[in-house]
Design a protein around this motif. Structure first.
Motif, PDB file in Angstrom:
ATOM      1  N   SER A  97       0.933  -1.218   0.011  1.00 36.48           N
ATOM      2  CA  SER A  97      -0.031  -0.113  -0.102  1.00 36.48           C
ATOM      3  C   SER A  97       0.880   1.438  -0.045  1.00 36.48           C
ATOM      4  O   SER A  97       0.506   2.337  -0.059  1.00 36.48           O
ATOM      5  N   SER A  98       2.048   1.068  -0.027  1.00 32.94           N
ATOM      6  CA  SER A  98       3.051   2.361  -0.048  1.00 32.94           C
ATOM      7  C   SER A  98       2.899   2.889  -1.223  1.00 32.94           C
ATOM      8  O   SER A  98       2.714   2.468  -2.376  1.00 32.94           O
ATOM      9  N   PHE A  99       3.108   4.382  -1.209  1.00 33.18           N
ATOM     10  CA  PHE A  99       2.926   5.236  -2.449  1.00 33.18           C
ATOM     11  C   PHE A  99       4.079   4.930  -3.417  1.00 33.18           C
ATOM     12  O   PHE A  99       5.236   4.717  -2.847  1.00 33.18           O
ATOM     13  N   VAL A 100       3.518   5.060  -4.671  1.00 33.77           N
ATOM     14  CA  VAL A 100       4.567   4.603  -5.792  1.00 33.77           C
ATOM     15  C   VAL A 100       5.212   6.159  -6.159  1.00 33.77           C
ATOM     16  O   VAL A 100       4.597   7.129  -6.431  1.00 33.77           O
ATOM     17  N   SER A 101       6.680   6.319  -5.954  1.00 34.40           N
ATOM     18  CA  SER A 101       7.299   7.497  -6.158  1.00 34.40           C
ATOM     19  C   SER A 101       7.907   7.476  -7.628  1.00 34.40           C
ATOM     20  O   SER A 101       8.106   8.664  -7.969  1.00 34.40           O
ATOM     21  N   SER A 102       8.282   6.420  -8.144  1.00 35.08           N
ATOM     22  CA  SER A 102       8.712   6.544  -9.508  1.00 35.08           C
ATOM     23  C   SER A 102       8.491   5.164 -10.268  1.00 35.08           C
ATOM     24  O   SER A 102       8.167   4.213  -9.584  1.00 35.08           O
ATOM     25  N   ILE A 103       8.505   5.209 -11.636  1.00 37.11           N
ATOM     26  CA  ILE A 103       8.323   4.031 -12.466  1.00 37.11           C
ATOM     27  C   ILE A 103       9.235   3.961 -13.508  1.00 37.11           C
ATOM     28  O   ILE A 103       9.387   5.180 -14.079  1.00 37.11           O
ATOM     29  N   THR A 104       9.898   3.301 -13.638  1.00 40.04           N
ATOM     30  CA  THR A 104      10.789   3.021 -14.716  1.00 40.04           C
ATOM     31  C   THR A 104      10.823   1.647 -15.484  1.00 40.04           C
ATOM     32  O   THR A 104      10.385   0.776 -14.701  1.00 40.04           O
ATOM     33  N   GLY A 105      12.018   1.251 -16.481  1.00 41.50           N
ATOM     34  CA  GLY A 105      11.911   0.106 -16.828  1.00 41.50           C
ATOM     35  C   GLY A 105      12.835  -0.185 -17.870  1.00 41.50           C
ATOM     36  O   GLY A 105      13.489   0.982 -18.072  1.00 41.50           O
ATOM     37  N   ASP A 106      13.468  -1.268 -18.043  1.00 40.01           N
ATOM     38  CA  ASP A 106      14.278  -1.765 -19.002  1.00 40.01           C
ATOM     39  C   ASP A 106      13.864  -2.640 -20.012  1.00 40.01           C
ATOM     40  O   ASP A 106      12.647  -2.648 -20.037  1.00 40.01           O
ATOM     41  N   ASN A 107      14.412  -3.300 -20.783  1.00 32.55           N
ATOM     42  CA  ASN A 107      13.890  -4.160 -21.994  1.00 32.55           C
ATOM     43  C   ASN A 107      13.210  -5.449 -21.186  1.00 32.55           C
ATOM     44  O   ASN A 107      12.462  -6.088 -22.162  1.00 32.55           O
ATOM     45  N   ASN A 108      13.475  -5.805 -20.181  1.00 30.76           N
ATOM     46  CA  ASN A 108      12.848  -7.155 -19.418  1.00 30.76           C
ATOM     47  C   ASN A 108      11.967  -6.855 -18.240  1.00 30.76           C
ATOM     48  O   ASN A 108      11.556  -7.915 -17.943  1.00 30.76           O
ATOM     49  N   ALA A 109      11.835  -5.696 -17.648  1.00 30.65           N
ATOM     50  CA  ALA A 109      11.141  -5.569 -16.552  1.00 30.65           C
ATOM     51  C   ALA A 109      10.797  -4.376 -16.231  1.00 30.65           C
ATOM     52  O   ALA A 109      11.173  -3.233 -17.052  1.00 30.65           O
ATOM     53  N   VAL A 110       9.629  -4.008 -15.417  1.00 26.93           N
ATOM     54  CA  VAL A 110       9.271  -2.731 -14.773  1.00 26.93           C
ATOM     55  C   VAL A 110       9.575  -2.737 -13.407  1.00 26.93           C
ATOM     56  O   VAL A 110       9.744  -3.572 -12.701  1.00 26.93           O
ATOM     57  N   TYR A 111       9.990  -1.406 -12.935  1.00 25.18           N
ATOM     58  CA  TYR A 111      10.700  -1.263 -11.454  1.00 25.18           C
ATOM     59  C   TYR A 111       9.770  -0.220 -10.825  1.00 25.18           C
ATOM     60  O   TYR A 111       9.249   1.028 -11.740  1.00 25.18           O
ATOM     61  N   LEU A 112       9.459  -0.489  -9.576  1.00 25.00           N
ATOM     62  CA  LEU A 112       8.630   0.678  -8.709  1.00 25.00           C
ATOM     63  C   LEU A 112       9.429   1.100  -7.789  1.00 25.00           C
ATOM     64  O   LEU A 112       9.989   0.351  -7.134  1.00 25.00           O
ATOM     65  N   THR A 113       9.865   2.444  -7.476  1.00 20.85           N
ATOM     66  CA  THR A 113      10.290   2.693  -6.197  1.00 20.85           C
ATOM     67  C   THR A 113       8.935   3.352  -5.268  1.00 20.85           C
ATOM     68  O   THR A 113       8.090   3.702  -5.760  1.00 20.85           O
ATOM     69  N   THR A 114       9.071   3.129  -3.992  1.00 19.27           N
ATOM     70  CA  THR A 114       7.929   3.414  -2.981  1.00 19.27           C
ATOM     71  C   THR A 114       8.462   4.356  -1.994  1.00 19.27           C
ATOM     72  O   THR A 114       9.711   4.132  -1.736  1.00 19.27           O
ATOM     73  N   ILE A 115       7.468   4.934  -1.358  1.00 22.63           N
ATOM     74  CA  ILE A 115       7.996   5.496  -0.297  1.00 22.63           C
ATOM     75  C   ILE A 115       7.405   4.653   1.019  1.00 22.63           C
ATOM     76  O   ILE A 115       6.459   4.657   1.334  1.00 22.63           O
ATOM     77  N   GLY A 116       8.245   3.887   1.540  1.00 21.20           N
ATOM     78  CA  GLY A 116       8.068   3.161   2.441  1.00 21.20           C
ATOM     79  C   GLY A 116       8.261   1.584   2.627  1.00 21.20           C
ATOM     80  O   GLY A 116       8.236   0.882   3.599  1.00 21.20           O
ATOM     81  N   ASP A 117       8.360   1.139   1.228  1.00 24.12           N
ATOM     82  CA  ASP A 117       8.401  -0.261   1.038  1.00 24.12           C
ATOM     83  C   ASP A 117       9.464  -0.603   0.033  1.00 24.12           C
ATOM     84  O   ASP A 117       9.421  -1.538  -0.736  1.00 24.12           O
ATOM     85  N   GLY A 118      10.627   0.223  -0.319  1.00 21.88           N
ATOM     86  CA  GLY A 118      11.589  -0.270  -0.971  1.00 21.88           C
ATOM     87  C   GLY A 118      11.256  -0.134  -2.342  1.00 21.88           C
ATOM     88  O   GLY A 118      10.483   0.599  -2.850  1.00 21.88           O
ATOM     89  N   VAL A 119      12.090  -1.238  -3.447  1.00 22.12           N
ATOM     90  CA  VAL A 119      11.806  -1.283  -4.820  1.00 22.12           C
ATOM     91  C   VAL A 119      11.289  -2.592  -5.026  1.00 22.12           C
ATOM     92  O   VAL A 119      11.410  -3.782  -4.613  1.00 22.12           O
ATOM     93  N   LEU A 120      10.172  -2.558  -5.981  1.00 22.85           N
ATOM     94  CA  LEU A 120       9.411  -3.529  -6.487  1.00 22.85           C
ATOM     95  C   LEU A 120       9.939  -3.607  -8.025  1.00 22.85           C
ATOM     96  O   LEU A 120      10.072  -2.796  -8.686  1.00 22.85           O
ATOM     97  N   LYS A 121       9.865  -5.053  -8.509  1.00 21.11           N
ATOM     98  CA  LYS A 121      10.071  -5.536  -9.833  1.00 21.11           C
ATOM     99  C   LYS A 121       9.066  -6.285 -10.455  1.00 21.11           C
ATOM    100  O   LYS A 121       8.554  -7.469  -9.796  1.00 21.11           O
ATOM    101  N   SER A 122       8.823  -6.150 -11.560  1.00 20.21           N
ATOM    102  CA  SER A 122       7.787  -7.102 -12.423  1.00 20.21           C
ATOM    103  C   SER A 122       8.477  -7.573 -13.642  1.00 20.21           C
ATOM    104  O   SER A 122       9.027  -6.730 -14.330  1.00 20.21           O
ATOM    105  N   ILE A 123       8.316  -8.831 -14.121  1.00 15.40           N
ATOM    106  CA  ILE A 123       8.928  -9.255 -15.266  1.00 15.40           C
ATOM    107  C   ILE A 123       7.873  -9.930 -16.105  1.00 15.40           C
ATOM    108  O   ILE A 123       8.268 -10.477 -17.113  1.00 15.40           O
ATOM    109  N   ASP A 124       6.645  -9.678 -15.618  1.00 17.31           N
ATOM    110  CA  ASP A 124       5.426 -10.193 -16.574  1.00 17.31           C
ATOM    111  C   ASP A 124       4.497  -9.120 -16.835  1.00 17.31           C
ATOM    112  O   ASP A 124       3.304  -9.207 -16.735  1.00 17.31           O
ATOM    113  N   ASN A 125       5.096  -7.913 -17.093  1.00 19.07           N
ATOM    114  CA  ASN A 125       4.339  -6.763 -17.465  1.00 19.07           C
ATOM    115  C   ASN A 125       3.354  -6.351 -16.528  1.00 19.07           C
ATOM    116  O   ASN A 125       2.249  -5.981 -16.692  1.00 19.07           O
ATOM    117  N   GLY A 126       3.596  -6.449 -15.194  1.00 20.39           N
ATOM    118  CA  GLY A 126       3.084  -5.831 -14.013  1.00 20.39           C
ATOM    119  C   GLY A 126       1.936  -6.882 -13.669  1.00 20.39           C
ATOM    120  O   GLY A 126       1.138  -6.353 -12.623  1.00 20.39           O
TER     121      GLY A 126
END
Length: 208
Positions: A97-126
């Motif tokens: 439930s932490s607020f998403v502070s940024s969204i970025t990606g490379d050729n293989n994954a999407v990354y979220l940075t959050t305020i309070g819960d570190g960094v999350l990664k998805s390799i299946d289009n979210g």
């Protein structure tokens, strides 16, 4: 718009509170504190592209839209995905439930940075997300992220910059030379990492 002659020309003046832009084919996308806008004529005219997103006066902050496999956008209410060039948005579960502070990606994954819960990664289009680092003591409040080759750089709220060369399995703090440790924005260009930083004030949480 910056022309080839080096002159800036204003093409539209009604868009307020800009946070980021991206493009896909001939379409431009502009995210602001009010909405996501879309232009199909080079920025001459813009239309809101927020069907399916929820806004109110207190939660209208939108962050980066990226055209990796889909478009990804975030408000205070959560993370949204669009598979039709931002015509329609669907809210999605990203595991916190932490607020998403940024969204970025490379050729293989999407990354979220959050305020309070570190960094999350998805390799299946979210569809699913997992933490690549959730050390709240160091990376709990993450403001931004960028890539330089295969190296990931993360800017934090109070601990400067961290980098990972193994996809997020381990991190190294690299703050030597930084005058301020509240990192607002990171950008990679020609092998250099550019950082915008402010003084971290733990009382007011504000910088100059």
């Amino acid at each position: 718009i910056l022309t080839c002659s080096g002159q800036w020309i204003q093409v539209f003046s009604d868009l307020k509170g800009g946070l980021s832009m991206c493009s896909m084919n001939d379409m431009l996308f502009y995210s602001s504190t009010e909405a996501i806008y879309k232009s199909t004529d080079g920025g001459t005219s813009w239309n809101k592209a927020i069907n399916g997103m929820w806004f109110d006066n207190d939660s209208s902050l939108i962050y980066q839209v990226k055209d990796l496999y889909s478009h990804f956008g975030a408000t205070y209410e959560g993370l949204y995905i669009s598979d039709d060039s931002a015509q329609n948005w669907t809210i999605t579960d990203y595991g916190t439930s932490s607020f998403v502070s940024s969204i970025t990606g490379d050729n293989n994954a999407v990354y979220l940075t959050t305020i309070g819960d570190g960094v999350l990664k998805s390799i299946d289009n979210g569809n699913t997300w997992f933490h690549i680092y959730n050390g709240v003591d160091l990376l709990g409040a993450c403001n931004c992220m960028t890539f330089c080759g295969n190296t990931i750089y993360i800017g934090t709220e109070s601990s400067g910059v961290f980098k990972s060369t193994d996809g997020g399995a381990s991190w190294q703090n690299i703050t030597d030379g930084l005058n301020y440790l509240r990192i607002i924005c990171l950008h990679a260009l020609n092998g250099y990492i550019y950082a915008s930083a402010r003084i971290y004030d733990p009382v007011s949480n504000a910088g100059p």
